[in-house]
Design an enzyme around this catalytic site. Structure first.
Site, PDB file in Angstrom:
ATOM      1  N   ASN A   9       0.866  -1.173   0.000  1.00 57.29           N
ATOM      2  CA  ASN A   9       0.000   0.000   0.000  1.00 57.29           C
ATOM      3  C   ASN A   9       0.907   1.228   0.000  1.00 57.29           C
ATOM      4  OD1 ASN A   9      -1.803   2.038   0.541  1.00 57.29           O
ATOM      5  ND2 ASN A   9      -2.241   1.389   2.651  1.00 57.29           N
ATOM      6  N   TRP A  10       0.955   1.902  -1.156  1.00 57.56           N
ATOM      7  CA  TRP A  10       1.883   3.040  -1.272  1.00 57.56           C
ATOM      8  C   TRP A  10       1.316   4.314  -0.647  1.00 57.56           C
ATOM      9  CZ3 TRP A  10       3.772   2.278  -7.065  1.00 57.56           C
ATOM     10  CH2 TRP A  10       4.693   1.227  -7.083  1.00 57.56           C
ATOM     11  N   LYS A  11       0.073   4.281  -0.232  1.00 60.00           N
ATOM     12  CA  LYS A  11      -0.553   5.473   0.380  1.00 60.00           C
ATOM     13  C   LYS A  11      -0.355   6.677  -0.553  1.00 60.00           C
ATOM     14  CE  LYS A  11      -0.018   3.275   4.795  1.00 60.00           C
ATOM     15  NZ  LYS A  11       0.081   3.378   6.245  1.00 60.00           N
ATOM     16  N   HIS A  95      -9.451   1.275   5.318  1.00 62.60           N
ATOM     17  CA  HIS A  95      -8.155   1.432   5.984  1.00 62.60           C
ATOM     18  C   HIS A  95      -8.322   2.375   7.172  1.00 62.60           C
ATOM     19  CE1 HIS A  95      -4.004   2.590   6.681  1.00 62.60           C
ATOM     20  NE2 HIS A  95      -3.662   1.487   6.027  1.00 62.60           N
ATOM     21  N   GLU A  97      -6.632   4.754   8.197  1.00 61.50           N
ATOM     22  CA  GLU A  97      -6.415   6.179   7.890  1.00 61.50           C
ATOM     23  C   GLU A  97      -7.664   6.788   7.273  1.00 61.50           C
ATOM     24  OE1 GLU A  97      -2.766   5.633   5.683  1.00 61.50           O
ATOM     25  OE2 GLU A  97      -1.766   5.054   7.540  1.00 61.50           O
ATOM     26  N   GLU A 164      -5.302  -4.906  10.776  1.00 66.19           N
ATOM     27  CA  GLU A 164      -4.247  -3.904  10.968  1.00 66.19           C
ATOM     28  C   GLU A 164      -4.483  -3.189  12.290  1.00 66.19           C
ATOM     29  OE1 GLU A 164      -2.286  -2.626   7.081  1.00 66.19           O
ATOM     30  OE2 GLU A 164      -4.030  -1.372   7.337  1.00 66.19           O
ATOM     31  N   GLY A 170       2.693   2.207  10.831  1.00 66.73           N
ATOM     32  CA  GLY A 170       3.665   3.288  10.678  1.00 66.73           C
ATOM     33  C   GLY A 170       4.414   3.641  11.959  1.00 66.73           C
ATOM     34  N   SER A 209       3.523  -2.185  10.312  1.00 66.26           N
ATOM     35  CA  SER A 209       4.984  -2.269  10.482  1.00 66.26           C
ATOM     36  C   SER A 209       5.556  -3.632  10.077  1.00 66.26           C
ATOM     37  CB  SER A 209       5.389  -1.907  11.916  1.00 66.26           C
ATOM     38  OG  SER A 209       5.037  -0.566  12.202  1.00 66.26           O
ATOM     39  N   GLY A 230       2.958  -1.188   4.301  1.00 65.95           N
ATOM     40  CA  GLY A 230       3.041   0.234   3.996  1.00 65.95           C
ATOM     41  C   GLY A 230       4.475   0.628   3.695  1.00 65.95           C
ATOM     42  N   GLY A 231       5.151   1.190   4.692  1.00 65.45           N
ATOM     43  CA  GLY A 231       6.503   1.729   4.519  1.00 65.45           C
ATOM     44  C   GLY A 231       7.478   0.797   3.815  1.00 65.45           C
TER      45      GLY A 231
HETATM   46  P1  PGA Z   1       3.013   0.272   7.672  1.00 69.13           P
HETATM   47  O1  PGA Z   1       1.553   0.533   7.059  1.00 69.13           O
HETATM   48  O2  PGA Z   1       3.503  -1.037   7.101  1.00 69.13           O
HETATM   49  O3  PGA Z   1       3.835   1.443   7.226  1.00 69.13           O
HETATM   50  O4  PGA Z   1       2.854   0.194   9.142  1.00 69.13           O
HETATM   51  C1  PGA Z   1       0.653  -0.525   6.874  1.00 69.13           C
HETATM   52  C2  PGA Z   1      -0.658  -0.026   6.320  1.00 69.13           C
HETATM   53  O5  PGA Z   1      -1.116   1.039   6.752  1.00 69.13           O
HETATM   54  O6  PGA Z   1      -1.271  -0.676   5.444  1.00 69.13           O
END
Ligand code: PGA
Length: 251
Positions: A9-11, A95, A97, A164, A170, A209, A230-231
């Site tokens: 997920n590149w956000k 998600h 967010e 999640e 993050g 993470s 994510g990251g």
């Molecule tokens: P993260 O994000 O791996 O940077 O913690 C995961 C996500 O929000 O899908």
């Protein structure tokens, strides 16, 4: 045995040239991986270009969101038919967010899920508790509510659930394999209880993470069928290592 499903997920990251740079090294590096579904979720602006480039490869493409109406006067929104037209296979819905910054409720998430499935997209349906909820001993209650309300009248055929924990996203604070295993078992049994048919074929991903260092121990847990990254999914070499997690040894 459920087929592993690994998503980056590149956000709100990467322009089209940056996305192309990523796949230039990533595609050949994972070309031999035939035993997992690999999916990239770029921002809307890179979907079409990336989807064209990924046609005929072993890497699929997902959007990060959509709107539940199919067309009309909804300035700034993107519909399910538009995602299909842009070449998407899946969409991430709910998600944390989106829930936190854009006030998406279980009801909105439910409407989005139904629209996506109706249009033939697979749905990566996200749930997870906040730190406050975990500390108050409400984790299972929250997960059950999100599943029961968010998946009301939803067909399971093209559904993937992503667990999640919000406190792990993050933050560098990953759930331990024990915590992930416990939550995934709970999600599996709730899916069985609420929906019976098809619950066993739903893949449940862990997100929060995930890194090349912890992917092997997370994927070794029964009921962890993949990862939403994510990251660590922003760099081709670290996402390659995640896709190539160690197979076998489930507990
Ligand atoms: P993260 O994000 O791996 O940077 O913690 C995961 C996500 O929000 O899908």
């Amino acid at each position: 045995m459920r087929r592993p499903f690994i998503v980056a997920n590149w956000k709100m990251n990467k322009t089209v040239p940056e996305a192309m740079d990523f796949i230039y090294s990533f595609l050949p590096a994972v070309a031999e991986v035939k035993d997992a579904d690999i999916v990239l979720a770029p921002p809307f602006t890179a979907l079409f270009a990336l989807a064209e480039r990924l046609t005929g490869t072993n890497v699929g493409i997902s959007a990060q969101n959509l709107f539940y109406e199919e067309k009309g006067a909804f300035t700034g929104e993107v519909s399910a038919p538009m995602l299909v037209d842009a070449g998407c296979d899946c969409v991430i819905i709910g998600h944390s967010e989106r829930r936190q910054f854009f006030y998406e409720t279980d009801e909105v998430v439910n409407r989005k899920t139904k629209t996506a499935l109706k249009n033939g997209l697979s749905v990566i349906f996200c749930i997870g508790e906040s730190l406050k909820e975990r500390e108050a001993g409400m984790t299972f209650e929250v997960l059950k509510r999100q599943l029961a309300n968010g998946l009301k009248e939803v067909d399971f055929q093209k559904l993937v659930v992503a667990y999640e924990p919000v406190w792990a996203i993050g933050t560098g604070r990953t759930a331990t394999p024990e915590q992930a295993r416990e939550a995934h078992q709970f999600i599996r049994s709730t899916l069985r209880e609420l929906y019976q048919d098809g619950a066993d074929s739903v893949r449940i991903l862990y997100g929060g993470s995930v890194t090349p260092e912890n992917i092997d121990s997370l994927m070794a847990c029964a009921d962890v069928d993949g990862a939403l990254v994510g990251g660590a999914g922003l760099k081709a070499d670290s996402f390659e290592r995640i896709v190539k997690f160690k197979r076998g040894n489930t507990w």
